[in-house]
Scaffold this active site. Structure first.
Site, PDB file in Angstrom:
ATOM      1  N   SER A  10     -31.640  -2.373 -10.176  1.00  0.00           N
ATOM      2  CA  SER A  10     -30.189  -2.617 -10.088  1.00  0.00           C
ATOM      3  C   SER A  10     -29.844  -4.070 -10.401  1.00  0.00           C
ATOM      4  CB  SER A  10     -29.646  -2.213  -8.712  1.00  0.00           C
ATOM      5  OG  SER A  10     -30.035  -3.128  -7.708  1.00  0.00           O
ATOM      6  N   ASN A  11     -30.702  -5.011 -10.042  1.00  0.00           N
ATOM      7  CA  ASN A  11     -30.430  -6.406 -10.400  1.00  0.00           C
ATOM      8  C   ASN A  11     -30.532  -6.612 -11.911  1.00  0.00           C
ATOM      9  OD1 ASN A  11     -29.920  -8.479  -8.148  1.00  0.00           O
ATOM     10  ND2 ASN A  11     -31.477  -7.134  -7.254  1.00  0.00           N
ATOM     11  N   ARG A  62     -55.869  -9.321 -10.643  1.00  0.00           N
ATOM     12  CA  ARG A  62     -54.530  -9.880 -10.861  1.00  0.00           C
ATOM     13  C   ARG A  62     -54.437 -10.692 -12.146  1.00  0.00           C
ATOM     14  NH1 ARG A  62     -50.907  -9.193  -6.945  1.00  0.00           N
ATOM     15  NH2 ARG A  62     -51.802  -8.676  -4.940  1.00  0.00           N
ATOM     16  N   ASN A 104     -36.899 -15.931  -9.877  1.00  0.00           N
ATOM     17  CA  ASN A 104     -37.044 -14.745  -9.039  1.00  0.00           C
ATOM     18  C   ASN A 104     -35.825 -14.648  -8.125  1.00  0.00           C
ATOM     19  OD1 ASN A 104     -38.345 -12.513  -7.703  1.00  0.00           O
ATOM     20  ND2 ASN A 104     -38.893 -13.906  -6.022  1.00  0.00           N
ATOM     21  N   HIS A 106     -34.883 -13.261  -4.327  1.00  0.00           N
ATOM     22  CA  HIS A 106     -35.570 -12.847  -3.101  1.00  0.00           C
ATOM     23  C   HIS A 106     -34.519 -12.544  -2.039  1.00  0.00           C
ATOM     24  CE1 HIS A 106     -38.829 -12.601  -0.219  1.00  0.00           C
ATOM     25  NE2 HIS A 106     -38.073 -13.291   0.619  1.00  0.00           N
ATOM     26  N   THR A 138     -43.081 -20.657  -8.542  1.00  0.00           N
ATOM     27  CA  THR A 138     -44.249 -21.539  -8.582  1.00  0.00           C
ATOM     28  C   THR A 138     -45.406 -20.806  -7.895  1.00  0.00           C
ATOM     29  OG1 THR A 138     -43.768 -22.559  -6.454  1.00  0.00           O
ATOM     30  CG2 THR A 138     -42.775 -23.595  -8.406  1.00  0.00           C
TER      31      THR A 138
END
Ligand code: GAR
Length: 225
Positions: A10-11, A62, A104, A106, A138
């Site tokens: 949605s963002n 990762r 980002n 949050h 970061t």
């Protein structure tokens, strides 16, 4: 610009629609997901955007996954990358590769409540305000320089889902403003943190929006339906 998602999207959709409505000359070069089943991929395709899946399940660790995602991003050549509900902890290598180009969003007022279950933890602590933060990414999880924030009041009757639902529209207003400020050069990341070309940090409109929301809520419009 490229956008990384993992789920609902949605963002991502809010940022894309905001830029489109204002006819801003921003090219959306890629929406990429680490999960093939992310609902946001359909939202991106419906908007005619190029999508790609780099499934994290297919990589041994990762770093190997981040290198594959970085390759996919580099092929699309974005100036700015938004993590929008991208539920991956990124490696220091990934952060360094995209230093100054990676944002980002949050769902808390950082530096409080980094990590997961932000709404439930804020409620458990009895905080009276809560919110969302857009920050540079970061190597320190959720602790990069803060670009913009939006605030909501916490009411005694709130539960975690209710807080999340009330916060989401503010996230949708905040993130595009923050991204546009970076793309236009109004906000620049320096070694000392963000510098703004003007007296206001991006998201000021969102703060006014939160204030109006608060007034309406206090007037009983939203709290009592
Ligand atoms: C948003 O609330 C975003 O702030 C949060 O996940 C949701 C994604 O929703 N992000 C994080 O928790 C990152 N740690 P969306 O997929 O509908 O944009």
């Amino acid at each position: 610009m490229a956008i990384l998602i993992s789920g609902r999207g949605s963002n991502m959709a809010a940022v894309v629609d905001w830029l489109h409505e204002r006819r801003l000359p921003v090219e959306l070069v890629l929406v990429a997901s680490n999960r093939p089943e992310a609902e946001g991929l359909a939202l991106a395709r419906a908007r005619g955007l190029p999508t790609q899946v780099v499934d994290h399940a297919g990589y041994p660790d990762r770093l190997a996954f981040d290198q594959a995602m970085a390759q996919t991003l580099n092929d699309a050549q974005p100036d700015l990358i938004l993590m929008a509900g991208y539920m991956r902890i990124v490696t220091p290598w990934f952060c360094e590769t995209f230093t100054g180009r990676l944002l980002n969003i949050h769902p808390s007022l950082l530096p409080a409540y980094s990590g997961l279950r932000t709404h439930a933890r804020a409620l458990a602590d009895g905080v009276r305000v809560h919110g969302a933060t857009v920050h540079a990414v970061t190597a320190d999880l959720d602790q990069g320089p803060i670009l913009a924030q939006a605030v909501i009041p916490v009411y005694p009757q709130d539960d975690a889902q209710g807080l999340a639902d009330r916060l989401l529209p503010l996230e949708h207003a905040l993130y595009p403003q923050a991204a546009a400020a970076v793309l236009s050069g109004l906000a620049r990341l320096t070694p000392q943190g963000w510098q703004f070309d003007g007296p206001m940090a991006p998201g000021f409109e969102t703060l006014r929006f939160s204030q109006r929301l608060l007034h309406r809520e206090l007037a009983g419009d939203l709290v009592h339906g």
